[in-house]
Design a protein around this motif. Structure first.
Motif, PDB file in Angstrom:
ATOM      1  N   CYS A  86       0.843  -1.205   0.000  1.00 36.10           N
ATOM      2  CA  CYS A  86       0.000   0.000   0.000  1.00 36.10           C
ATOM      3  C   CYS A  86       0.874   1.250   0.000  1.00 36.10           C
ATOM      4  N   LYS A  87       1.847   1.305   0.904  1.00 35.97           N
ATOM      5  CA  LYS A  87       2.719   2.474   1.002  1.00 35.97           C
ATOM      6  C   LYS A  87       3.674   2.556  -0.188  1.00 35.97           C
ATOM      7  N   PHE A  88       4.308   1.422  -0.517  1.00 38.49           N
ATOM      8  CA  PHE A  88       5.344   1.413  -1.543  1.00 38.49           C
ATOM      9  C   PHE A  88       4.776   1.717  -2.923  1.00 38.49           C
ATOM     10  N   ARG A  89       3.595   1.180  -3.222  1.00 36.85           N
ATOM     11  CA  ARG A  89       2.989   1.415  -4.531  1.00 36.85           C
ATOM     12  C   ARG A  89       2.746   2.902  -4.760  1.00 36.85           C
ATOM     13  N   TYR A  90       2.200   3.601  -3.736  1.00 40.97           N
ATOM     14  CA  TYR A  90       1.921   5.025  -3.897  1.00 40.97           C
ATOM     15  C   TYR A  90       3.199   5.863  -3.872  1.00 40.97           C
ATOM     16  N   MET A  91       4.206   5.412  -3.149  1.00 38.29           N
ATOM     17  CA  MET A  91       5.503   6.104  -3.206  1.00 38.29           C
ATOM     18  C   MET A  91       6.074   6.055  -4.621  1.00 38.29           C
ATOM     19  N   LEU A  92       6.073   4.865  -5.216  1.00 34.59           N
ATOM     20  CA  LEU A  92       6.596   4.712  -6.569  1.00 34.59           C
ATOM     21  C   LEU A  92       5.794   5.539  -7.565  1.00 34.59           C
ATOM     22  N   GLY A  93       4.476   5.397  -7.516  1.00 37.56           N
ATOM     23  CA  GLY A  93       3.634   6.119  -8.461  1.00 37.56           C
ATOM     24  C   GLY A  93       3.816   7.622  -8.373  1.00 37.56           C
ATOM     25  N   GLN A  94       3.862   8.133  -7.139  1.00 37.78           N
ATOM     26  CA  GLN A  94       4.006   9.574  -6.956  1.00 37.78           C
ATOM     27  C   GLN A  94       5.374  10.055  -7.417  1.00 37.78           C
ATOM     28  N   THR A  95       6.426   9.302  -7.112  1.00 37.54           N
ATOM     29  CA  THR A  95       7.783   9.698  -7.517  1.00 37.54           C
ATOM     30  C   THR A  95       7.894   9.805  -9.030  1.00 37.54           C
ATOM     31  N   PHE A  96       7.459   8.767  -9.741  1.00 38.58           N
ATOM     32  CA  PHE A  96       7.601   8.762 -11.194  1.00 38.58           C
ATOM     33  C   PHE A  96       6.663   9.768 -11.860  1.00 38.58           C
ATOM     34  N   ALA A  97       5.481   9.968 -11.289  1.00 38.40           N
ATOM     35  CA  ALA A  97       4.551  10.950 -11.856  1.00 38.40           C
ATOM     36  C   ALA A  97       5.112  12.367 -11.726  1.00 38.40           C
ATOM     37  N   LEU A  98       5.567  12.735 -10.526  1.00 37.88           N
ATOM     38  CA  LEU A  98       6.104  14.076 -10.321  1.00 37.88           C
ATOM     39  C   LEU A  98       7.383  14.299 -11.125  1.00 37.88           C
ATOM     40  N   THR A  99       8.222  13.274 -11.203  1.00 35.81           N
ATOM     41  CA  THR A  99       9.440  13.399 -12.011  1.00 35.81           C
ATOM     42  C   THR A  99       9.092  13.662 -13.463  1.00 35.81           C
ATOM     43  N   SER A 100       8.107  12.954 -13.978  1.00 37.18           N
ATOM     44  CA  SER A 100       7.695  13.155 -15.371  1.00 37.18           C
ATOM     45  C   SER A 100       7.114  14.551 -15.585  1.00 37.18           C
ATOM     46  N   TYR A 101       6.193  14.958 -14.716  1.00 37.86           N
ATOM     47  CA  TYR A 101       5.553  16.265 -14.874  1.00 37.86           C
ATOM     48  C   TYR A 101       6.583  17.390 -14.878  1.00 37.86           C
ATOM     49  N   TYR A 102       7.495  17.353 -13.899  1.00 39.35           N
ATOM     50  CA  TYR A 102       8.409  18.484 -13.745  1.00 39.35           C
ATOM     51  C   TYR A 102       9.618  18.388 -14.674  1.00 39.35           C
ATOM     52  N   THR A 103       9.895  17.211 -15.217  1.00 37.60           N
ATOM     53  CA  THR A 103      10.908  17.148 -16.262  1.00 37.60           C
ATOM     54  C   THR A 103      10.394  17.788 -17.542  1.00 37.60           C
ATOM     55  N   VAL A 104       9.089  17.599 -17.812  1.00 39.55           N
ATOM     56  CA  VAL A 104       8.474  18.314 -18.943  1.00 39.55           C
ATOM     57  C   VAL A 104       8.565  19.821 -18.714  1.00 39.55           C
ATOM     58  N   CYS A 105       8.341  20.251 -17.463  1.00 40.74           N
ATOM     59  CA  CYS A 105       8.471  21.680 -17.128  1.00 40.74           C
ATOM     60  C   CYS A 105       9.904  22.164 -17.363  1.00 40.74           C
ATOM     61  N   LEU A 106      10.877  21.391 -16.911  1.00 40.37           N
ATOM     62  CA  LEU A 106      12.283  21.776 -17.098  1.00 40.37           C
ATOM     63  C   LEU A 106      12.648  21.845 -18.570  1.00 40.37           C
ATOM     64  N   THR A 107      12.064  20.955 -19.372  1.00 35.67           N
ATOM     65  CA  THR A 107      12.306  20.988 -20.814  1.00 35.67           C
ATOM     66  C   THR A 107      11.816  22.301 -21.409  1.00 35.67           C
ATOM     67  N   ALA A 108      10.609  22.712 -21.006  1.00 32.26           N
ATOM     68  CA  ALA A 108      10.044  23.960 -21.519  1.00 32.26           C
ATOM     69  C   ALA A 108      10.851  25.169 -21.042  1.00 32.26           C
ATOM     70  N   ILE A 109      11.241  25.170 -19.775  1.00 34.39           N
ATOM     71  CA  ILE A 109      12.031  26.277 -19.225  1.00 34.39           C
ATOM     72  C   ILE A 109      13.373  26.383 -19.941  1.00 34.39           C
ATOM     73  N   ASP A 110      14.031  25.244 -20.130  1.00 35.41           N
ATOM     74  CA  ASP A 110      15.333  25.246 -20.805  1.00 35.41           C
ATOM     75  C   ASP A 110      15.208  25.741 -22.233  1.00 35.41           C
ATOM     76  N   GLN A 111      14.141  25.333 -22.916  1.00 34.92           N
ATOM     77  CA  GLN A 111      13.968  25.781 -24.294  1.00 34.92           C
ATOM     78  C   GLN A 111      13.726  27.287 -24.365  1.00 34.92           C
ATOM     79  N   PHE A 112      13.072  27.830 -23.350  1.00 40.26           N
ATOM     80  CA  PHE A 112      12.888  29.293 -23.280  1.00 40.26           C
ATOM     81  C   PHE A 112      14.239  29.995 -23.162  1.00 40.26           C
ATOM     82  N   PHE A 113      15.104  29.498 -22.265  1.00 43.97           N
ATOM     83  CA  PHE A 113      16.421  30.119 -22.102  1.00 43.97           C
ATOM     84  C   PHE A 113      17.301  29.891 -23.334  1.00 43.97           C
ATOM     85  N   SER A 114      17.185  28.728 -23.964  1.00 47.10           N
ATOM     86  CA  SER A 114      18.008  28.422 -25.138  1.00 47.10           C
ATOM     87  C   SER A 114      17.695  29.316 -26.316  1.00 47.10           C
TER      88      SER A 114
END
Length: 330
Positions: A86-114
């Motif tokens: 119960c705990k581990f499944r939601y830890m994994l899901g939340q980690t990978f979801a947030l990493t994906s969401y904010y990596t997309v954000c970092l991609t957009a931010i970097d492209q703005f600076f580039s």
């Protein structure tokens, strides 16, 4: 009736999960190959973020298919049977979801600076900085997910839920509406539009044509990725806010069955988010299609033919051909 709805939800989760897993694994592998093997993308920060996101999404696909198989075997995802899972499944899901969401954000931010017209801002971001930012970002989301998983517990009628009322309020009032919802959507859309605006002015600057075309290609890809990601993330975010505020007991058979079906549909949309980036790039960018074709046909297929002794044993100017192809794809 409720049994039929639960059966439908399980079957939908199974079929949509298998389809998403198949396309996701293939798409993310091809993303990694294109952005690591083509010289055009080497040492490019935007490409680096896309590679990180693709690796993250690739691992997430295996977690998702595991949960789908457990649901098929046990009739649910087994989080109501084991506190550790119960705990581990939601830890994994939340980690990978947030990493994906904010990596997309970092991609957009970097492209703005580039693509910014100010040289100082363009020089401020380096590939070394990008690596540090990714490491820090992943560490933050792991720490947040561990803290969140700590407050999950198994309740007899509700299953695996957040038991702490303070954390429950935080999740429903800030985490889903802001941290995993409005904030990443706003960041990625805002910086993608700003980068697109920069690219429209890029012709006026003295920039090599290869770099100019690459910036235009990546900016268009990031912008469309941002728009489609927002469309997939938003429905599940709204659903999670509602279900945390108004949990449905398993004793309410009809309501519980309907909620399970709605959850299955919205989860399939989230799975598309983790599977679709390669196909979005492929559909919307003709240059990306040529790059994928070059990689698969000119490189890997030729190597495969050589290994299988299917080549005609002629001596070809391989280096010149590769050079010419790279120049054409630039």
């Amino acid at each position: 009736m409720s049994t039929d709805i639960l059966k439908l939800a399980t079957q939908y989760s199974l079929y949509s999960g298998c389809i998403s897993f198949t396309f996701g694994v293939i798409g993310n592998i091809l993303n990694i190959l294109v952005f690591t093997q083509l010289k055009l993308f080497r040492d490019n920060r935007c490409a680096f973020y896309i590679i990180v996101e693709s690796i993250n999404n690739f691992i997430y696909q295996f977690i998702t298919i595991t949960v789908t198989i457990l649901t098929l075997i046990y009739g649910n995802d087994a989080t109501g049977r084991s506190l550790g899972w119960c705990k581990f499944r939601y830890m994994l899901g939340q980690t990978f979801a947030l990493t994906s969401y904010y990596t997309v954000c970092l991609t957009a931010i970097d492209q703005f600076f580039s693509t910014n017209h100010q040289f100082r801002l363009r020089q401020m971001c380096t590939i070394k900085l990008a690596r540090y930012v990714i490491i820090i970002s992943i560490c933050i989301w792991i720490a947040h997910s561990i803290l969140s998983g700590w407050f999950f517990d198994i309740q007899e009628s509700l299953g695996c839920v957040i038991s702490n009322p303070i954390w429950q309020q935080y999740i429903s009032s800030f985490f889903y509406p802001v941290l995993a919802g409005l904030l990443p959507i706003t960041i990625v859309l805002l910086f993608s539009l700003l980068a697109f605006h920069n690219v429209r002015r890029i012709v006026r600057r003295q920039i090599p044509i290869v770099r100019r075309r690459l910036d235009q290609q990546l900016t268009a890809m990031v912008l469309m990725r941002a728009v489609i990601a927002a469309c997939f993330i938003l429905p599940y975010t709204i659903y999670r806010i509602y279900i945390i505020k108004f949990p449905v007991s398993q004793n309410q058979s009809m309501e519980y069955a309907i909620v399970r079906l709605i959850q299955a549909v919205f989860l399939s949309l989230i799975n598309i988010h983790f599977s679709a980036s390669f196909y979005i790039f492929l559909i919307l960018s003709s240059r990306f299609r040529r790059q994928v074709k070059f990689l698969l046909v000119k490189k890997y297929w030729q190597r495969l033919k050589y290994l299988c002794h299917l080549s005609n044993n002629q001596i070809n100017p391989e280096n010149a051909e590769a050079f010419g192809a790279d120049m054409e794809l630039a």
